[in-house]
Write a protein that holds these residues in place. Sequence first.
Motif, PDB file in Angstrom:
ATOM      1  N   VAL A  69      25.544  39.923  21.127  1.00 54.11           N
ATOM      2  CA  VAL A  69      25.539  39.294  22.445  1.00 54.11           C
ATOM      3  C   VAL A  69      26.042  40.299  23.478  1.00 54.11           C
ATOM      4  O   VAL A  69      26.993  41.041  23.221  1.00 54.11           O
ATOM      5  N   ASP A  70      25.395  40.331  24.616  1.00 53.32           N
ATOM      6  CA  ASP A  70      25.884  41.127  25.742  1.00 53.32           C
ATOM      7  C   ASP A  70      26.971  40.325  26.440  1.00 53.32           C
ATOM      8  O   ASP A  70      26.708  39.252  26.983  1.00 53.32           O
ATOM      9  N   ARG A  71      28.207  40.812  26.398  1.00 55.14           N
ATOM     10  CA  ARG A  71      29.335  40.072  26.975  1.00 55.14           C
ATOM     11  C   ARG A  71      29.285  40.036  28.507  1.00 55.14           C
ATOM     12  O   ARG A  71      30.034  39.315  29.135  1.00 55.14           O
ATOM     13  N   ASP A  72      28.410  40.821  29.125  1.00 57.31           N
ATOM     14  CA  ASP A  72      28.256  40.817  30.582  1.00 57.31           C
ATOM     15  C   ASP A  72      29.615  40.998  31.259  1.00 57.31           C
ATOM     16  O   ASP A  72      30.104  40.126  31.981  1.00 57.31           O
ATOM     17  N   LEU A  73      30.229  42.157  31.016  1.00 62.74           N
ATOM     18  CA  LEU A  73      31.559  42.430  31.551  1.00 62.74           C
ATOM     19  C   LEU A  73      31.486  42.862  33.015  1.00 62.74           C
ATOM     20  O   LEU A  73      30.593  43.619  33.408  1.00 62.74           O
ATOM     21  N   VAL A  74      32.434  42.392  33.796  1.00 61.02           N
ATOM     22  CA  VAL A  74      32.456  42.689  35.232  1.00 61.02           C
ATOM     23  C   VAL A  74      33.865  43.070  35.666  1.00 61.02           C
ATOM     24  O   VAL A  74      34.855  42.592  35.101  1.00 61.02           O
ATOM     25  N   ASP A  75      33.937  43.948  36.674  1.00 61.25           N
ATOM     26  CA  ASP A  75      35.227  44.282  37.278  1.00 61.25           C
ATOM     27  C   ASP A  75      35.308  43.626  38.653  1.00 61.25           C
ATOM     28  O   ASP A  75      34.405  42.883  39.062  1.00 61.25           O
ATOM     29  N   ILE A  76      36.367  43.888  39.382  1.00 62.46           N
ATOM     30  CA  ILE A  76      36.560  43.227  40.677  1.00 62.46           C
ATOM     31  C   ILE A  76      35.425  43.522  41.664  1.00 62.46           C
ATOM     32  O   ILE A  76      34.917  42.581  42.303  1.00 62.46           O
ATOM     33  N   PRO A  77      34.984  44.785  41.831  1.00 57.70           N
ATOM     34  CA  PRO A  77      33.866  45.019  42.749  1.00 57.70           C
ATOM     35  C   PRO A  77      32.605  44.233  42.380  1.00 57.70           C
ATOM     36  O   PRO A  77      31.932  43.684  43.262  1.00 57.70           O
ATOM     37  N   GLU A  78      32.295  44.167  41.090  1.00 64.72           N
ATOM     38  CA  GLU A  78      31.096  43.444  40.664  1.00 64.72           C
ATOM     39  C   GLU A  78      31.266  41.936  40.881  1.00 64.72           C
ATOM     40  O   GLU A  78      30.323  41.249  41.278  1.00 64.72           O
ATOM     41  N   ILE A  79      32.476  41.426  40.615  1.00 71.71           N
ATOM     42  CA  ILE A  79      32.740  40.002  40.860  1.00 71.71           C
ATOM     43  C   ILE A  79      32.532  39.684  42.338  1.00 71.71           C
ATOM     44  O   ILE A  79      31.925  38.658  42.695  1.00 71.71           O
ATOM     45  N   ALA A  80      33.032  40.548  43.200  1.00 73.11           N
ATOM     46  CA  ALA A  80      32.889  40.330  44.638  1.00 73.11           C
ATOM     47  C   ALA A  80      31.417  40.268  45.043  1.00 73.11           C
ATOM     48  O   ALA A  80      31.012  39.403  45.833  1.00 73.11           O
ATOM     49  N   ILE A  81      30.620  41.164  44.468  1.00 73.32           N
ATOM     50  CA  ILE A  81      29.187  41.174  44.788  1.00 73.32           C
ATOM     51  C   ILE A  81      28.526  39.877  44.330  1.00 73.32           C
ATOM     52  O   ILE A  81      27.780  39.234  45.083  1.00 73.32           O
ATOM     53  N   ARG A  82      28.816  39.465  43.109  1.00 68.78           N
ATOM     54  CA  ARG A  82      28.149  38.280  42.554  1.00 68.78           C
ATOM     55  C   ARG A  82      28.568  36.993  43.254  1.00 68.78           C
ATOM     56  O   ARG A  82      27.778  36.048  43.354  1.00 68.78           O
ATOM     57  N   LEU A  83      29.807  36.949  43.726  1.00 74.88           N
ATOM     58  CA  LEU A  83      30.282  35.746  44.406  1.00 74.88           C
ATOM     59  C   LEU A  83      30.093  35.811  45.919  1.00 74.88           C
ATOM     60  O   LEU A  83      30.381  34.848  46.624  1.00 74.88           O
ATOM     61  N   GLY A  84      29.615  36.961  46.412  1.00 74.43           N
ATOM     62  CA  GLY A  84      29.384  37.107  47.846  1.00 74.43           C
ATOM     63  C   GLY A  84      30.663  37.119  48.659  1.00 74.43           C
ATOM     64  O   GLY A  84      30.718  36.581  49.766  1.00 74.43           O
ATOM     65  N   ARG A  85      31.709  37.763  48.108  1.00 74.83           N
ATOM     66  CA  ARG A  85      33.005  37.823  48.785  1.00 74.83           C
ATOM     67  C   ARG A  85      33.497  39.264  48.883  1.00 74.83           C
ATOM     68  O   ARG A  85      32.983  40.160  48.213  1.00 74.83           O
ATOM     69  N   GLN A  86      34.522  39.464  49.696  1.00 73.09           N
ATOM     70  CA  GLN A  86      35.114  40.779  49.840  1.00 73.09           C
ATOM     71  C   GLN A  86      35.960  41.121  48.611  1.00 73.09           C
ATOM     72  O   GLN A  86      36.555  40.228  47.990  1.00 73.09           O
ATOM     73  N   ARG A  87      36.049  42.409  48.284  1.00 70.88           N
ATOM     74  CA  ARG A  87      36.873  42.831  47.142  1.00 70.88           C
ATOM     75  C   ARG A  87      38.331  42.393  47.317  1.00 70.88           C
ATOM     76  O   ARG A  87      38.979  41.969  46.367  1.00 70.88           O
ATOM     77  N   GLN A  88      38.833  42.526  48.552  1.00 72.93           N
ATOM     78  CA  GLN A  88      40.221  42.153  48.810  1.00 72.93           C
ATOM     79  C   GLN A  88      40.448  40.674  48.506  1.00 72.93           C
ATOM     80  O   GLN A  88      41.489  40.283  47.967  1.00 72.93           O
ATOM     81  N   ASN A  89      39.460  39.858  48.845  1.00 73.60           N
ATOM     82  CA  ASN A  89      39.562  38.431  48.598  1.00 73.60           C
ATOM     83  C   ASN A  89      39.650  38.147  47.100  1.00 73.60           C
ATOM     84  O   ASN A  89      40.471  37.346  46.648  1.00 73.60           O
ATOM     85  N   ILE A  90      38.826  38.817  46.307  1.00 76.09           N
ATOM     86  CA  ILE A  90      38.859  38.637  44.854  1.00 76.09           C
ATOM     87  C   ILE A  90      40.173  39.153  44.287  1.00 76.09           C
ATOM     88  O   ILE A  90      40.777  38.532  43.405  1.00 76.09           O
ATOM     89  N   HIS A  91      40.647  40.274  44.808  1.00 77.49           N
ATOM     90  CA  HIS A  91      41.924  40.835  44.344  1.00 77.49           C
ATOM     91  C   HIS A  91      43.062  39.844  44.591  1.00 77.49           C
ATOM     92  O   HIS A  91      43.981  39.719  43.772  1.00 77.49           O
ATOM     93  N   GLN A  92      43.008  39.123  45.699  1.00 74.32           N
ATOM     94  CA  GLN A  92      44.040  38.130  45.997  1.00 74.32           C
ATOM     95  C   GLN A  92      44.013  36.986  44.995  1.00 74.32           C
ATOM     96  O   GLN A  92      45.064  36.472  44.608  1.00 74.32           O
ATOM     97  N   PHE A  93      42.824  36.593  44.575  1.00 71.64           N
ATOM     98  CA  PHE A  93      42.729  35.561  43.547  1.00 71.64           C
ATOM     99  C   PHE A  93      43.271  36.069  42.214  1.00 71.64           C
ATOM    100  O   PHE A  93      43.988  35.373  41.497  1.00 71.64           O
ATOM    101  N   VAL A  94      42.913  37.311  41.879  1.00 65.48           N
ATOM    102  CA  VAL A  94      43.343  37.897  40.603  1.00 65.48           C
ATOM    103  C   VAL A  94      44.856  37.995  40.526  1.00 65.48           C
ATOM    104  O   VAL A  94      45.467  37.706  39.487  1.00 65.48           O
ATOM    105  N   THR A  95      45.485  38.389  41.626  1.00 65.65           N
ATOM    106  CA  THR A  95      46.939  38.593  41.638  1.00 65.65           C
ATOM    107  C   THR A  95      47.721  37.318  41.937  1.00 65.65           C
ATOM    108  O   THR A  95      48.953  37.323  41.874  1.00 65.65           O
ATOM    109  N   GLY A  96      47.012  36.231  42.258  1.00 63.53           N
ATOM    110  CA  GLY A  96      47.682  34.961  42.506  1.00 63.53           C
ATOM    111  C   GLY A  96      48.147  34.763  43.930  1.00 63.53           C
ATOM    112  O   GLY A  96      48.820  33.771  44.222  1.00 63.53           O
ATOM    113  N   ILE A  97      47.805  35.691  44.844  1.00 66.58           N
ATOM    114  CA  ILE A  97      48.193  35.535  46.252  1.00 66.58           C
ATOM    115  C   ILE A  97      47.501  34.313  46.843  1.00 66.58           C
ATOM    116  O   ILE A  97      48.091  33.556  47.610  1.00 66.58           O
TER     117      ILE A  97
END
Length: 200
Positions: A69-97
């Motif tokens: 199975v392809d686990r389809d791994l993503v990092d923060i920049p890729e998550i931001a692209i797929r969700l249509g959000r800024q990297r900083q916004n995703i980083h805030q979710f990741v860090t709990g801000i």
Amino acid sequence: MEFAIKLIATSWLDEDALGKDFFEHFDGALAQRDGEWVITIYQESSSARNAAIASIQQLEKMGFSVRRVDRDLVDIPEIAIRLGRQRQNIHQFVTGIRRGSFPAPYTYLGDKRVWMWIDVATWALEALSHQEEQALTHDDACFVDAYLSERRDFAAGRTIATIHSSERSADKWTMANEKSPEESYRRKGVAIAMEKPLGV
């Protein structure tokens, strides 16, 4: 329900012939990466696991050897692209801000955190009402990889039994009493009968 099944496979067959056969049977995408085929199939089924196994059976009839199975791994920049959000916004979710219980990373590549996309997509549906396609969860992926491993072990056992003809009587007993992965999974109550792929 439709599921997006992502698999890694190999094949010695002609690329053009494989591609033509693939798109005649499936709705999906086919690409090559580092000598392997990266396959995405959109398959109707009652569950993601059934969709994956039905897809694997059909792909192997075409001449693909499905590896995992392809686990389809993503990092923060890729998550931001797929969700249509800024990297900083995703980083805030990741860090709990920002609010929302963001999933823990699937693994680390050096200092980089990476996630399985399905984990992020599940979170995004609950936290952001962001709808994504259904796919294999981590547990589903482990289940399907175990199924593939059992198939390889079973095939290897059959090959060894054929080679060692001098031990034919013992091999006949072994093969007569050994269950194929399909038989084994049916005994566990898992429905893995071939389902009709999209586009057929």
